[in-house]
Each structure stands twice: as C-alpha cells, then as structure tokens.
Design an enzyme around this catalytic site. Structure first.
Site, short mmCIF file in Angstrom:
data_model
loop_
_atom_site.label_atom_id
_atom_site.label_comp_id
_atom_site.label_asym_id
_atom_site.label_seq_id
_atom_site.Cartn_x
_atom_site.Cartn_y
_atom_site.Cartn_z
N GLU A 194 -3.53 -2.62 -5.72
CA GLU A 194 -4.47 -2.74 -4.86
C GLU A 194 -5.44 -1.13 -4.80
OE1 GLU A 194 -5.80 -5.51 -0.70
OE2 GLU A 194 -4.81 -4.39 -1.21
N ALA B 82 1.93 -0.18 3.50
CA ALA B 82 2.48 -1.45 2.69
C ALA B 82 1.91 -2.15 1.63
CB ALA B 82 2.88 -2.59 3.31
N MET B 83 2.12 -2.72 0.66
CA MET B 83 1.44 -3.21 -0.10
C MET B 83 2.11 -4.77 0.10
SD MET B 83 -1.62 -3.79 -2.58
CE MET B 83 -1.42 -5.40 -2.61
N GLU B 84 1.14 -5.93 -0.25
CA GLU B 84 1.27 -7.61 0.22
C GLU B 84 1.64 -7.91 -1.88
OE1 GLU B 84 -2.97 -7.09 0.16
OE2 GLU B 84 -1.50 -6.15 0.55
N ASN B 85 1.81 -7.67 -2.61
CA ASN B 85 2.38 -7.92 -3.89
C ASN B 85 3.34 -9.72 -4.03
OD1 ASN B 85 1.34 -5.55 -5.53
ND2 ASN B 85 2.91 -5.01 -4.42
N HIS C 268 2.58 -8.04 9.35
CA HIS C 268 0.91 -8.12 8.51
C HIS C 268 0.96 -8.28 6.87
CE1 HIS C 268 -2.51 -5.86 8.45
NE2 HIS C 268 -2.03 -5.82 6.69
N GLU C 269 2.27 -8.14 6.06
CA GLU C 269 2.35 -8.39 5.07
C GLU C 269 2.57 -9.47 4.67
OE1 GLU C 269 1.08 -6.38 3.05
OE2 GLU C 269 0.52 -4.70 4.95
N HIS D 71 -0.62 -12.13 4.24
CA HIS D 71 -0.66 -12.21 3.69
C HIS D 71 -0.56 -12.74 2.28
CE1 HIS D 71 -4.20 -8.38 4.16
NE2 HIS D 71 -2.86 -7.95 4.19
#
EC number: 3.4.11.-
Length: 927
Positions: free
Chosen positions: A183, A318-321, A353-354, A357
């Site tokens: 992202e 962080a990243m919500e993959n 948060h993640e 998502h």
C-alpha cells in the site's frame, strides 16, 4: 533462466495444463526454451496509453502467482498467469510494473492456447510505472484471455514491494527474511499487476522456500510439495476478491503463538524466535477485538485465519493485508518488563485499527485513493469504539480529544486540504495517508455518530458494509447507507451536510455572543496564520460554509441542547436567566468555539469556583480552544493563562496534560531566550510532588506521571534529578538487571545520558536489547544529550543503518531536532543527505513528511523561514510534488506570528508569576 522456465512449467501444471500437444486448439506450454522464437518488429510500436490510471477495457479476474525468493543472493524469480476479462476489442494489455525484469510475455485464449508463436513485445513507460504487451491478434471484447509473464527482481533494500529485512540474534548472528508492503502503489514492484484499488481479483499464490523457512500469505496453506532439489513449495488457498495492495507474502524463520476465536478463526502472532515471549498480549487482544468486530458489524470475518507478524524492518506502524497483517515490532510486541502503560495502549490501538480494516478497506474498499479516509478515518475511529468496549480500563476515550486536536492543528493552516482530495501520482497518493485522512476523518465520524445516535450510526455502517462487500465505494455510498431513515419526522439530506465536511478545506470557528435571551452564532473558517485584519482574510473566507451540528449546555439545566447551524449567522433561545454557556459539549463536534463579550470571563470564573461543573472533556476543550485562539491572535495570552490557573486544583489527567502541553510548548519555543522556566514548575508543583516513581495507577495516571517527571527533570527540578540519578546508578550497578518502573525508564535514562559514561553504557545496552520498545526509550535518552558531538554520532549511526536501524532514522532525526542543541544540526543533516533519505524512504512517505515537519517545527524566525524556503527551492522538482513543504513553511510562519503577538505578554506574565512564586515562598518560610 532455468529457474524461470521451471516455475512456468510448474504454474501451468498446477492449472491442469500439459505439454503433450502443440495444437493451437489445445493448451500448450510456452515456446521451447532451446528454440528462439522470432520477435515481433517493435520499431513501429509506441506505448499505447498516456494516462497515470490504467484503461478500463481489461479487468483482471484471477492471478496465479508463483514466486521463488532466494534469501542468499537476495533476489527472486516468478511467474504470473492473469485471467483477464476483455471489455472492448484491443491489441494491448496495459498494466503496472516497476523495477521488474519481464523476460517473457505470452497471451493465451480461454483454453490456454497460444495466440501467437512469436515473442510478444513488452513496452515500458517508467514514468507511469506501466508496461504494455502487444498481441498481434485482436483480443475480442466479451472474451476471457490469459496473460503469462515471467519476471525477476532483486529483493528491495527499502520498505516497499517485496523487500529484504534482517534481524540479529542474541549471539550476534544476522538472519534474513523477505516481506512485502504494497500500500498504496507498490504491488507493481513485486509482480506485474493491475495495481489500482478498483481492480479486485482472486489470488492463487505459491511460494518456494527452503525447509528452514516458513512461508506466509493471505490465505492458509492448501498444500505443501517437496521438490526434487529439496525445496518446499507452499500452495495457498484461493483468496477472496481483493485489491492488489492487500496481497502479502513473507518468507521467514519466525515462531508463532495461536488461538481460535468463538467463530472458528485461527489467530496467530509471529515474531523472531527470541521475541516469541513478547507475542502473548497481542494474541489475546487480537482474538478479543476480532470477536468484537464480528458482533458490531454483524458480518463474520470471511477468512479462515488471521496472522499478525512483527517485521524487524518496517517503515509504518502496521499494514492491514487481508489475513496477514504486518507490524513494526513496537506496534505488536509487548514486554511486561520494559513496556509502559502507554506502550500497552499503543499496541492495543494499532491491533484494533488493523483489524477494523479487515472490514473497512478490505471487505469494502474506496474506489480511488482520493477517498482513502473511508479506510483510515473509519479504522482510526473504530480504535476508540472497540478498545473502549473490550479494554475499558485502558480509558481509550481519554485520547480521542488528542486525535481531534492534532487534526485541527493541521486543518487550521492555509496549506490544509479537504478530506477527499485529488491524488493521481504515487507521491500524491502517499501524501493522502496523513492527519487529515486519519485524525480528521475519525473526528468527523465521531461528530456524525453523536448527531445520528449510536444505534442509527451502527445500523448504517452495517448496511454500507453489506451493500458493498467485495466491491468498491465512494463518499456518496456511505452517506446513502447512513441516511436511509427519517430524522425528526423529515428525511435528512445527509449528503449536503457531510459534503461540507469532506469536500472543503479547514475547520470552522463558531463565535457565540449573548444578546438578551438569545445566543447569537457566527461561523467562519478558522486560520492560525491569518488574522481578520489581514487584507487576504476575505478571500480566504470566500465560499466557506459548514452544516454544523451544534451542542451546548448552560448552568440552568443538565440537558444537552442541539441545533443544526446551516447558515453563516444564526441564533438560538437560551433564556434570560442563563449565567454561563458551554458550546460543543465534550467536543463531540469538529469545530472551535470563541466566546465574545464576557463569555470567556464567565467560564474562567466557573473553573475557578467549581471546575467540576464541566466534564473533564469540556475543561480540556476550553483549554485547547483558548490557546488555539491565542495563536490566531483572537484571544489574549493572559486570558488563556488565566483560564488554566485553575489547574492547580485539577485532578483529572486529561486537562492537566493539555495544560502541561501548552506550557511546555511555550517553554520550548522561548528556551533560547532569557525567560525563566520556573513558572511551569510553579503551575504543577503540587501534582509533581504527588507523583511516585512507580508503575501504579490507571493508564492515564501513569501517562501523566511519565510526562510530569520527564518535564520536571528537563527543567532542572532538583528532587527529580536526584531521584533519577540514583535510579540510573542502581540500574547500571546491577549490570542492567534491575527492573526500572517502565513509566519513568525514559526519564531515568535521559538524566543518566548527560554524563559521558552513562551515554556510552546506554549505547552499548541499545545494541544488545531484544525489545524494540526498550530500544526506543534508550534512543530517545541518547538524543537528549547536550553534547553535539554525541548527537552527530547518533545521526551517523542512523545513516549507516547497522546499530540504529534505517526504520528508526526518521524518528531519530526528529528526536535530535527537538533537542535545543540539535535544532540546526538535524536540519543541516536533512539538507546534506536529502537525496539519500528520499532513496531510503520514498518521496511522499510518512517518514519523509515526519522528517520535514519534525526538523522545521522548532524554527520561529524569519531567517530560518528564508533558509527553509531556499532549500525547498533548491529541490523544486521534488518539493513541488509535496504538500508537506507548504505545511512546514506555514508552521514556521505560525511560530513567528505567535512570538510577535505574544512574546511581550508572556514576559510580563512570567515576571508576575515569578513575583507570586517569591511571595508564596516567603510566606512558607514565615509560617
């Protein structure tokens, strides 16, 4: 090249394709590698597409992706077979690719038969990060085709695409892993794809690895095959339809801990083997929060598993993959022995948060990046709703006001932007991940929820998620889902109302004045850098109008009164008998309030006489608004300081922290001037003396203790310094085995770091620590040194990226910049190594924006503003692509104006406070 061909054959065999026939009416393999096929003449071909966004005449349906990363030579090879739906006749397939070596391109019909025996040309447009494949036979509209691409690349050195990362064990061994971060526009750096959020597709991913490693992806492993060369091939289950930026895969040697939710979802948390003990809190929180969201949204989590992975080298939080969330280690791992209460709250909020998502962003995705707030604003707001329910003792609601105050700080500058803004290039898109999308988006949703009521808001959200599941949505789709009801007997035009909040820049200021029994209201755009007396004021106010859901309380009733203000001026009846009025109850609305006439004096007197007549949120809101108006030149500084005079009687942590933050900001702004700082200690002497050097109390109380003791020691408070020095000496004497209270650890380290031996010891311990949270505290202490040589050494270590990881470089630069001895050192460093920093972090990224704002935010002179402007002009080609450069200059201009407007008053107030302090001290001595 053998590996590439081997991957192709494996990919085709997985799809049920054999090599037994070369008939064009049957499936066939790519051309024999020993027989070179004649290439098409590309001399007359030019790139067929000139736009940044892809054409919509071809839609991807399914990716079959096979990858083989080599963690020894740090590169990988792969093949992708894309199933495509052609909408209109064309000879071209245009998609994204960046930094990939595409070695072969083949187009197959829906029976997997080749459309051409020739090597198909691949044209590149590096500026737009696109490639185009030419098919000599027309691809017919309404038909399905397959595009088979062979490619390879190096594992990236940065934090985007498919990149390599390392970590060091306690024995000094360096281990390598490969991870992804796509992202917003970096899936194209890992494999050729249609890298836009609206091109949703299914993914079948296979990864080859050594037996010593584990492969992870969005879905669970469906099958693992042992290959002839001893490698393992993990074939993952077919994914749900999703956008390319949510695809993820990791090859590592991590350990995990797992649990299962009530609905049967397997949740696992992965970390480097020696950090496995730090994963348990995250697992408990993830299970609890995932179960909450399933109930709140009334939609089951759609995947069979949810992995959370702590990546040693990670740029963002962080990243919500989907199904494989990746985190910076400080955002996922919790060590009870070194992590503070604030650290625990941070980890919980990031996980919340993640996981939010997985519905907002993954299940329903914005149509284009201009509406990224639909992802990030919702996820940010859901942090508060979910954590408040699942972990009430964390008192997460105490922090929502801060979220909105930060948003107003950005939104009250000329350089702000609407929530929904134009973003086309990758750099523009990266900049959309900012305070406006996250914080303002969350605060506008908070206002809307209070206006509609909790139940109506929740029902509307469920309707929105169900209606657009596995699809894409725009602003309008959300308003339609929320507004499908009658409000007060009439249909609410929610679109018109909310467009005033999402499609125009800024934050409104509502000025209220008493006229007899009525409260007269006026709204305008609030700006901190422009005064109504400035010639530019009328043009900056032109066309601005918000539909503001006003709330207010008076001294004659405990009820909350409501009024929707849809015009520039308005009035409401409050009654002649009303003494005081507080507008924007608990700051449920995203607007500031100015009290004309005696309004401020009434509220100041109320706080002095009986501050508990107002909620802690209202008291905090008044403090914030008063000092914001002071910065804008709309309220005198002595009036704002008079308002916080009551804080010596305040017991709630939130208003105390708010008042402390402003006084500390004043101190840091003028600490290079000859102004005493004892006034801060005087304001907070009582509450400082009540603090204990422990980890006792609620999260908010522990946060207050940490902030107060840190500032007291920084201001040279003798009891604070003596206690911190004693604790540091005992800790060093114990060979760092003594466990310090986590909430005061950073303060203790900062005092100890002022001596050469203490600084050297801390740097040594930093290199050995296995806790990233602990290392962050040490790094902050090291950066507080008054020795500029030591600060310079830290910056050099950050640039080298060995002792201090590159992921922490932007934070380090900002830490140094906040040190009075490091203001100009950090800025000079940024100017000198600008190109290197952009190479490491990418233009438009959070890290670059953090560096720019963090290093220039300490400036408050016209000379410094000129220096910053000259530098931005010297990098005009890059600076012109960034909003943050104008934000930085607006911030400096704001600081200059603050000093011009308030420095004289501050000197007078501080002088009077010093007189008061001496009088109080004299009285104490006499008694």
């Amino acid at each position: 090249m053998f590996w590439v061909r081997f991957l192709v054959l494996a990919l085709l065999s997985q799809a049920g394709v054999t090599q037994t026939s070369s008939s064009p009416t049957h499936a066939s393999a790519p051309p024999n590698p020993t027989e070179e096929q004649p290439p098409l003449n590309t001399g007359s071909l030019s790139f067929p597409w000139s736009h940044l966004r892809l054409p919509e005449n071809i839609v991807p349906l399914h990716y079959h992706l096979l990858l083989h990363p080599n963690l020894t030579i740090l590169s990988y090879i792969g093949t992708v077979r894309l199933e495509l739906q052609v909408q209109n006749n064309t000879n071209w397939v245009v998609l994204h690719s960046k930094g990939l070596r595409i070695t072969t391109a083949t187009v197959l019909d829906q029976n997997l038969a080749h459309l051409s025996d020739q090597v198909l040309p691949v044209l590149h447009n590096p500026t737009h990060e696109q490639v185009a494949i030419f098919s000599p036979r027309v691809l017919t509209g309404g038909q399905k085709y397959f595009l088979l691409l062979e490619f390879g690349a190096e594992l990236g050195e940065g934090f985007y695409g498919f990149y390599r990362s390392t970590y060091r064990t306690s024995t000094g061994e360096t281990r390598t892993l490969a991870s992804t971060h796509f992202e917003p526009t970096s899936a194209r750096m890992a494999f050729p794809c249609f890298d836009e959020p609206s091109f949703k597709a299914n993914y079948s991913i296979s990864i080859r690895r050594s037996p010593a490693h584990t492969a992870l992806s969005n879905m669970p492993v469906d099958q693992t095959v042992v290959l002839d060369d001893g490698l393992m091939e993990d074939r993952f289950a077919v994914s749900v339809r999703m956008s390319s930026y949510l695809v993820a895969f990791i090859v590592c040697d991590f350990r995990s801990v797992s649990a299962t939710t009530a609905s049967g979802v397997k949740v696992s948390v992965y970390a480097a083997p020696e950090k496995w003990e730090q994963t348990h809190y995250a697992l408990k929180a993830a299970v609890k929060l995932l179960e909450f969201y399933e109930k709140y949204f009334n939609i089951n989590y759609p995947l069979p598993k949810q992995d959370l992975v702590a990546i040693p080298g990670f740029q963002s939080g962080a990243m919500e993959n989907w199904g494989l969330i990746t985190f910076r280690e400080t955002s996922l791992l919790y060590d009870p022995t070194t992590s503070s209460a604030s650290d625990r709250l941070w980890v919980t909020k990031v996980i919340a948060h993640e996981l939010a998502h997985q519905w907002f962003g993954n299940l329903v995705t914005m149509k284009w990046w201009n509406d990224i707030w639909l992802n990030e604003g919702f996820a940010t707001y859901m942090e508060y709703i979910s954590v408040d329910t699942t972990y009430p003792k964390l008192r997460v609601e105490d922090y929502l006001l801060d979220t909105c105050f930060v948003a107003i700080g950005r939104d009250s500058l000329n350089s702000s932007r609407p929530i929904s803004s134009v973003a086309e290039s990758p750099t523009q898109i990266k900049e959309m991940f900012d305070t406006v999308s996250y914080n303002k988006g969350a605060c506008v949703l908070h206002m809307l929820r209070h206006y509609l009521t909790d139940q109506v808001f929740q029902i509307g959200i469920m309707r929105y998620l169900r209606r657009y599941s596995y699809s894409n949505a725009r602003n309008q789709d959300l308003w339609d889902s929320l507004a499908n009801y009658l409000y007060a007997g009439e249909h609410l035009d929610l679109t018109t109302m909310m467009n005033t909040w999402t499609l125009q820049t800024g934050v409104p200021l509502v000025t209220v004045a008493r006229q007899g029994s009525r409260l007269v209201l006026k709204q305008e755009r609030f700006l901190r850098t422009t005064h109504p007396s400035d010639p530019a004021w009328p043009s900056l106010q032109q066309g601005y109008l918000w539909h503001i859901p006003l709330t207010y309380r008076t001294d004659t009733s405990t009820s909350i009164h409501r009024h929707l203000m849809t015009t520039l001026t308005d009035s409401v009846e409050v009654g002649e008998e009303v003494g005081w009025v507080k507008v924007n109850v608990d700051m449920a609305g995203y607007y500031l309030v100015h009290y004309d006439g005696p309004g401020w004096d009434d509220l100041i007197q109320l706080l002095k006489d009986n501050h508990t007549a107002l909620s802690f949120m209202d008291r905090t809101h008044l403090i914030h608004n008063a000092f914001q108006l002071t910065t804008a030149g709309r309220l005198s500084l002595d009036k704002a300081l008079d308002l916080i005079g009551y804080l010596r009687s305040e017991s709630h942590t939130v208003p105390l922290l708010q008042g402390l933050a402003y006084l500390e900001a004043f101190y840091r702004m003028v600490e290079r001037m000859d102004i005493p700082d004892t006034y801060i200690l005087w304001y907070f002497r009582g509450v400082i003396d009540r603090q204990t050097w422990s980890d006792k109390g609620s999260v908010s109380e522990r946060r207050l203790r940490s902030e107060l003791l840190s500032l007291a020691c920084h201001l040279g408070d003798l009891p604070c310094l003596e206690q911190a020095q004693r604790s540091f000496t005992h800790w060093l004497d114990s060979n760092s085995t003594l466990s310090l209270p986590a909430d005061v650890t950073e303060t203790v380290y900062s005092v100890g770091a002022q001596e050469d031996s203490g600084w050297a010891s801390l740097l040594h311990i930093y290199t050995l620590s296995l806790s990233e949270t602990h290392k962050h505290k040490i790094l902050s202490a090291l950066a507080s040194s008054r020795d500029t040589n030591k600060l310079h050494r830290l910056l050099e270590l950050g640039l080298e990226g060995e002792v201090i990881r590159t992921q922490d470089l932007d934070s380090l630069i900002v830490m140094v910049a906040r040190n009075p001895r490091g203001h100009h050192l950090a800025w000079s460093y940024v100017q000198k190594y600008w190109s290197t920093l952009v190479d490491k972090f990418q233009l438009g990224s959070f890290s670059i924006r953090n560096i720019i704002i963090g290093t220039t935010g300490q400036f408050f002179s016209t000379e410094e503003l000129t220096e910053v402007r000259v530098f931005f002009e010297s990098i005009h080609e890059q600076a012109s692509q960034l909003r943050v450069t104008q934000v930085a200059m607006d911030n400096i201009q704001k600081n200059i104006l603050w000093l011009q407007r308030n420095l004289g008053t501050l000197r007078s107030c501080v002088k009077q406070m010093c007189v008061n302090i001496l009088q109080c001290t004299h009285t104490d001595l006499l008694s």
